[in-house]
Design an enzyme around this catalytic site. Structure first.
Site, mmCIF file in Angstrom:
data_model
loop_
_atom_site.group_PDB
_atom_site.id
_atom_site.type_symbol
_atom_site.label_atom_id
_atom_site.label_comp_id
_atom_site.label_asym_id
_atom_site.label_seq_id
_atom_site.Cartn_x
_atom_site.Cartn_y
_atom_site.Cartn_z
ATOM 1 N N HIS A 166 -77.167 94.066 -11.091
ATOM 2 C CA HIS A 166 -78.333 93.927 -10.593
ATOM 3 C C HIS A 166 -79.279 92.957 -11.678
ATOM 4 O O HIS A 166 -78.526 92.559 -12.516
ATOM 5 C CB HIS A 166 -79.254 95.266 -10.516
ATOM 6 C CG HIS A 166 -78.758 96.195 -9.332
ATOM 7 N ND1 HIS A 166 -79.658 97.382 -9.119
ATOM 8 C CD2 HIS A 166 -78.077 95.919 -8.592
ATOM 9 C CE1 HIS A 166 -79.247 97.929 -7.901
ATOM 10 N NE2 HIS A 166 -78.026 97.169 -7.561
ATOM 11 N N SER A 194 -89.277 96.616 -8.387
ATOM 12 C CA SER A 194 -89.088 97.898 -9.194
ATOM 13 C C SER A 194 -87.853 98.220 -9.481
ATOM 14 O O SER A 194 -87.008 98.196 -8.555
ATOM 15 C CB SER A 194 -90.070 99.106 -8.375
ATOM 16 O OG SER A 194 -89.960 99.986 -8.875
ATOM 17 N N CYS A 205 -84.528 100.149 -9.999
ATOM 18 C CA CYS A 205 -83.561 101.075 -9.294
ATOM 19 C C CYS A 205 -83.125 102.296 -10.705
ATOM 20 O O CYS A 205 -83.587 101.966 -11.765
ATOM 21 C CB CYS A 205 -82.394 100.818 -8.738
ATOM 22 S SG CYS A 205 -80.885 100.604 -9.852
#
Lengths: 149, 149
Positions: free
Chosen positions: A53, A80, A82
């Protein structure tokens, strides 16, 4: 209108870079004592990765650091974070997280705050627009990235 | 004495492999429908990685999968999973985690359980011994890996 935050702008530039590569457009930068020390973006598509990510990619770009280093870091991310990325923030004790937006996806902000992390959400229109465009075009990739069935 | 669990034994073999490489001896395997589908071990030393904990390394080895796949996965790990690895478990909705031991380090087991993950701790002597030996010899590496100041 306030001047754009240069760190959030750098995270967004990473997200745009991911988008231009055909990837999921989420970017992050790590800032230490006013300086960007690492940049990253989601590389699920580009590297076939389940763990890269944007926030994780920035942490990996930073490399090995002592715990004390992270205590002076602020993480900027376009979206936001995870559960995985929030867990990494907690593992390394990063004290502050600035989030571009959380309308496309609401991560583990409450957990971060409960553990003492300062969380700021900017509700940035450019971050929202890029993410919304991607999700509309590639819902399959997006759902895969957040583990949805 | 019960027969050794072959999946936990496979995770321990990964940990031993990491130890033999000069790394932090934590290993993990992912089991799907009775079959080991991915193996991994901590690669902080070997790859200079801040994110390749044993569990993360196994998830990366598994590669991209739809969310539905993870719902049938059990993660076996030699050591209680840290916040990052626990977050990855939550992200992908892995329903069951088997842990070799949690005396050397107690991770986010309570968080996992609170979110509905089945957590089993085996208190395995071989897992404990390998980890204790490593921590005694390389406390600096160990503290770096868990973000301690």
């Amino acid at each position: 209108m306030s001047a754009p935050d240069p760190y959030l702008a750098a995270a967004l530039a990473e997200a745009q870079r991911g988008y231009d590569e055909g990837g999921i457009p989420i970017g992050a930068v790590l800032v230490h004592e006013g300086r960007i020390v690492a940049r990253g973006h989601n590389r699920r598509v580009q590297q076939g990765s389940a763990i890269r990510h944007g926030e994780m990619d920035a942490l990996e770009a930073l490399g090995r650091r002592p715990g004390s280093f992270y205590r002076g870091v602020t993480l900027y991310t376009t979206l936001s974070p995870c559960a995985m990325c929030s867990g990494a923030i907690l593992l390394y004790g990063i004290p502050r997280v600035v989030i571009g937006e959380h309308r496309s996806f609401l991560g583990e902000e409450a957990l971060l705050q409960a553990r003492g992390v300062a969380v700021e959400v900017r509700d940035d229109a450019a971050c929202r627009t890029l993410m919304a465009r991607f999700i509309a075009r590639h819902p399959d990739l997006w759902h895969e990235d957040i583990g949805d069935v």
